[in-house]
Design a protein around this motif. Structure first.
Motif, short mmCIF file in Angstrom:
data_model
loop_
_atom_site.label_atom_id
_atom_site.label_comp_id
_atom_site.label_asym_id
_atom_site.label_seq_id
_atom_site.Cartn_x
_atom_site.Cartn_y
_atom_site.Cartn_z
N LEU A 191 0.83 -1.21 0.00
CA LEU A 191 0.00 0.00 0.00
C LEU A 191 0.86 1.26 0.00
O LEU A 191 0.56 2.23 -0.71
N ASN A 192 1.93 1.24 0.79
CA ASN A 192 2.83 2.40 0.81
C ASN A 192 3.48 2.62 -0.55
O ASN A 192 3.62 3.76 -1.00
N PHE A 246 -0.31 8.41 -5.93
CA PHE A 246 -0.91 9.63 -5.40
C PHE A 246 -0.39 10.92 -6.04
O PHE A 246 -1.17 11.84 -6.29
N GLY A 278 0.96 4.06 -2.92
CA GLY A 278 0.69 5.46 -2.58
C GLY A 278 1.80 6.37 -3.06
O GLY A 278 1.54 7.46 -3.60
#
Length: 204
Positions: free
Chosen positions: A155-156, A163, A159
């Motif tokens: 997830l990191n 993002f 992101g």
């Protein structure tokens, strides 16, 4: 010769409709798009569009699958490869995603919009046999850091990659940087993301 000419005309019309569908779906999303909108964008009448593609759903399926193939086509083989290290995988994923999103900046917002507005339809269209939790990448992360769920690292990483593209309009607004500089920043992240990811992996 006449048959070949007719076939070329059919392909040309089909591509014209697909191009129009890509543009309209990206601008309006699935729910707000009418087949008439696509026909008008393609410069053809509605009857001709219905002759080639019988429904809005069929055109949307083509467009979303194309965009998902662009976005995810190289990711599956990368995360499943048992021969490469975590470091190599992160480097390859960051490079692929950033190059892809620089060339196709509309994809993240379009895909996120469809996930939000049509989660069931989207899920049915993009089902894949390649699951992250079954990947070599997931297993390598679990072995390296058994104390942390590998999904946190994944997830990191996503992101860090995605993002900035979603937030790019805001970034340009609050910093005043030019589009060219924004693209340069995105490309610089290909190197930094690997560094940041490995720092997270080694952190206590």
């Amino acid at each position: 010769m006449a048959k070949q000419t007719a076939k070329k005309a059919d392909l040309s019309t089909e591509e014209k409709i697909k191009d129009a569908a890509r543009k309209v779906f990206t601008q309006k999303g699935y729910a707000a798009t009418r087949t008439r909108d696509i026909a008008e964008e393609a410069g053809i009448n509605l009857a001709l569009l219905n002759y080639y593609f019988r429904s809005k759903e069929k055109l949307f399926e083509i467009v979303i699958l194309e965009k998902m193939q662009i976005l995810l086509g190289k990711i599956g083989p990368t995360i499943m490869d048992e021969r490469t290290s975590i470091e190599q995988k992160v480097e390859q994923i960051a490079e692929h995603y950033i190059d892809t999103l620089v060339a196709n900046p509309d994809i993240p917002l379009f895909v996120l919009g469809e996930i939000r507005n049509n989660p069931d339809k989207f899920a049915n269209l993009v089902r894949t046999k390649t699951k992250i939790v079954d990947s070599a990448f997931f297993k390598q992360l679990a072995e390296r850091r058994p104390d942390i769920d590998p999904l946190h690292f994944i997830l990191n990483m996503l992101g860090l990659i995605i993002f900035p593209f979603i937030g790019k309009p805001l970034l340009q607004l609050i910093t005043g940087i030019k589009p060219e500089r924004a693209v340069t920043l995105m490309k610089e992240r290909k190197t930094w993301i690997k560094t940041w990811f490995l720092a997270m992996l080694e952190a206590n």
